[in-house]
Design a protein around this motif. Structure first.
Motif, mmCIF file in Angstrom:
data_model
loop_
_atom_site.group_PDB
_atom_site.id
_atom_site.type_symbol
_atom_site.label_atom_id
_atom_site.label_comp_id
_atom_site.label_asym_id
_atom_site.label_seq_id
_atom_site.Cartn_x
_atom_site.Cartn_y
_atom_site.Cartn_z
ATOM 1 N N ILE A 60 10.008 -42.863 47.807
ATOM 2 C CA ILE A 60 8.752 -42.677 47.107
ATOM 3 C C ILE A 60 7.643 -43.239 48.002
ATOM 4 O O ILE A 60 7.870 -44.085 48.852
ATOM 5 C CB ILE A 60 8.786 -43.421 45.749
ATOM 6 C CG1 ILE A 60 9.965 -42.936 44.901
ATOM 7 C CG2 ILE A 60 7.500 -43.258 44.987
ATOM 8 C CD1 ILE A 60 9.898 -41.503 44.447
ATOM 9 N N TYR A 88 5.173 -32.569 41.941
ATOM 10 C CA TYR A 88 6.218 -33.174 42.773
ATOM 11 C C TYR A 88 7.573 -32.878 42.156
ATOM 12 O O TYR A 88 7.810 -33.177 40.984
ATOM 13 C CB TYR A 88 6.035 -34.692 42.855
ATOM 14 C CG TYR A 88 5.024 -35.127 43.862
ATOM 15 C CD1 TYR A 88 5.407 -35.454 45.157
ATOM 16 C CD2 TYR A 88 3.677 -35.228 43.530
ATOM 17 C CE1 TYR A 88 4.477 -35.876 46.093
ATOM 18 C CE2 TYR A 88 2.732 -35.644 44.457
ATOM 19 C CZ TYR A 88 3.142 -35.965 45.731
ATOM 20 O OH TYR A 88 2.219 -36.377 46.656
ATOM 21 N N VAL A 90 11.227 -34.048 42.228
ATOM 22 C CA VAL A 90 11.938 -35.256 42.642
ATOM 23 C C VAL A 90 13.359 -35.251 42.101
ATOM 24 O O VAL A 90 13.664 -34.576 41.122
ATOM 25 C CB VAL A 90 11.206 -36.536 42.170
ATOM 26 C CG1 VAL A 90 9.821 -36.633 42.789
ATOM 27 C CG2 VAL A 90 11.121 -36.604 40.655
ATOM 28 N N LEU A 95 12.811 -40.440 39.493
ATOM 29 C CA LEU A 95 11.996 -40.466 38.293
ATOM 30 C C LEU A 95 12.407 -41.591 37.353
ATOM 31 O O LEU A 95 11.569 -42.216 36.734
ATOM 32 C CB LEU A 95 12.117 -39.122 37.573
ATOM 33 C CG LEU A 95 11.057 -38.781 36.563
ATOM 34 C CD1 LEU A 95 9.667 -38.863 37.165
ATOM 35 C CD2 LEU A 95 11.305 -37.407 35.994
ATOM 36 N N ARG A 120 5.246 -35.168 37.957
ATOM 37 C CA ARG A 120 6.579 -35.229 38.557
ATOM 38 C C ARG A 120 7.559 -34.436 37.704
ATOM 39 O O ARG A 120 7.507 -34.490 36.476
ATOM 40 C CB ARG A 120 7.041 -36.679 38.672
ATOM 41 C CG ARG A 120 6.180 -37.495 39.604
ATOM 42 C CD ARG A 120 6.627 -38.959 39.592
ATOM 43 N NE ARG A 120 5.653 -39.772 40.280
ATOM 44 C CZ ARG A 120 4.743 -40.520 39.679
ATOM 45 N NH1 ARG A 120 4.664 -40.565 38.371
ATOM 46 N NH2 ARG A 120 3.903 -41.239 40.380
#
Length: 141
Positions: A60, A88, A90, A95, A120
């Motif tokens: 990150i 994003y 991920v 997360l 995200r």
């Protein structure tokens, strides 16, 4: 600017979407180099909607978060002629484990009213749907 080997950048004209996919875990310096490369391509295409696939990258932006939030993101609107939308993609571990525990990464409401709205996702279809919703609503969400 030559395209970094650790970042694949493509443009999908049918969606007016910039796609950036990190190909591996990257160093802090490579993260710093990634964003100007993405911006350069976005400016060339006049594209404010980005899908950023960070699943292979795994790290990150903790180290570069202050620069990202205080320098890079505020400039997006100036360069792109309006608010940018960054989805994003991920890995679920990013997360659930890393992001909530890191106090440097602000909650998503932080981005309301700013030069970019970031969200995200762990699923690409959901990320694409969110970007399409932003476009359909006039990009003001």
């Amino acid at each position: 600017m030559p395209l970094p080997d650790f970042l694949q950048i493509s443009y999908r004209p049918e969606l007016d979407l910039l796609v950036g996919r990190w190909q591996r875990i990257v160093s802090e310096g490579e993260l710093y180099a990634s964003y100007p490369a993405l911006l350069e391509e976005a400016v060339a295409r006049g594209c404010r909607y980005w899908l950023l696939d960070a699943r292979r990258r795994l790290n990150i932006e903790v180290a570069i978060t202050p620069w990202l939030l205080n320098d890079f993101v505020p400039r997006l609107g100036q360069h792109l002629g309006g608010r940018a939308y960054l989805a994003y993609l991920v890995a679920p571990v990013q997360l659930t484990d890393a992001v909530p525990a890191d106090k440097q990464i602000p909650p998503l409401v932080y981005f309301e009213g700013r030069a970019a709205l970031m969200q995200r996702f762990t699923d690409e279809a959901t990320a694409l749907a969110w970007l399409q919703e932003q476009r359909a609503s006039g990009g003001d969400n």
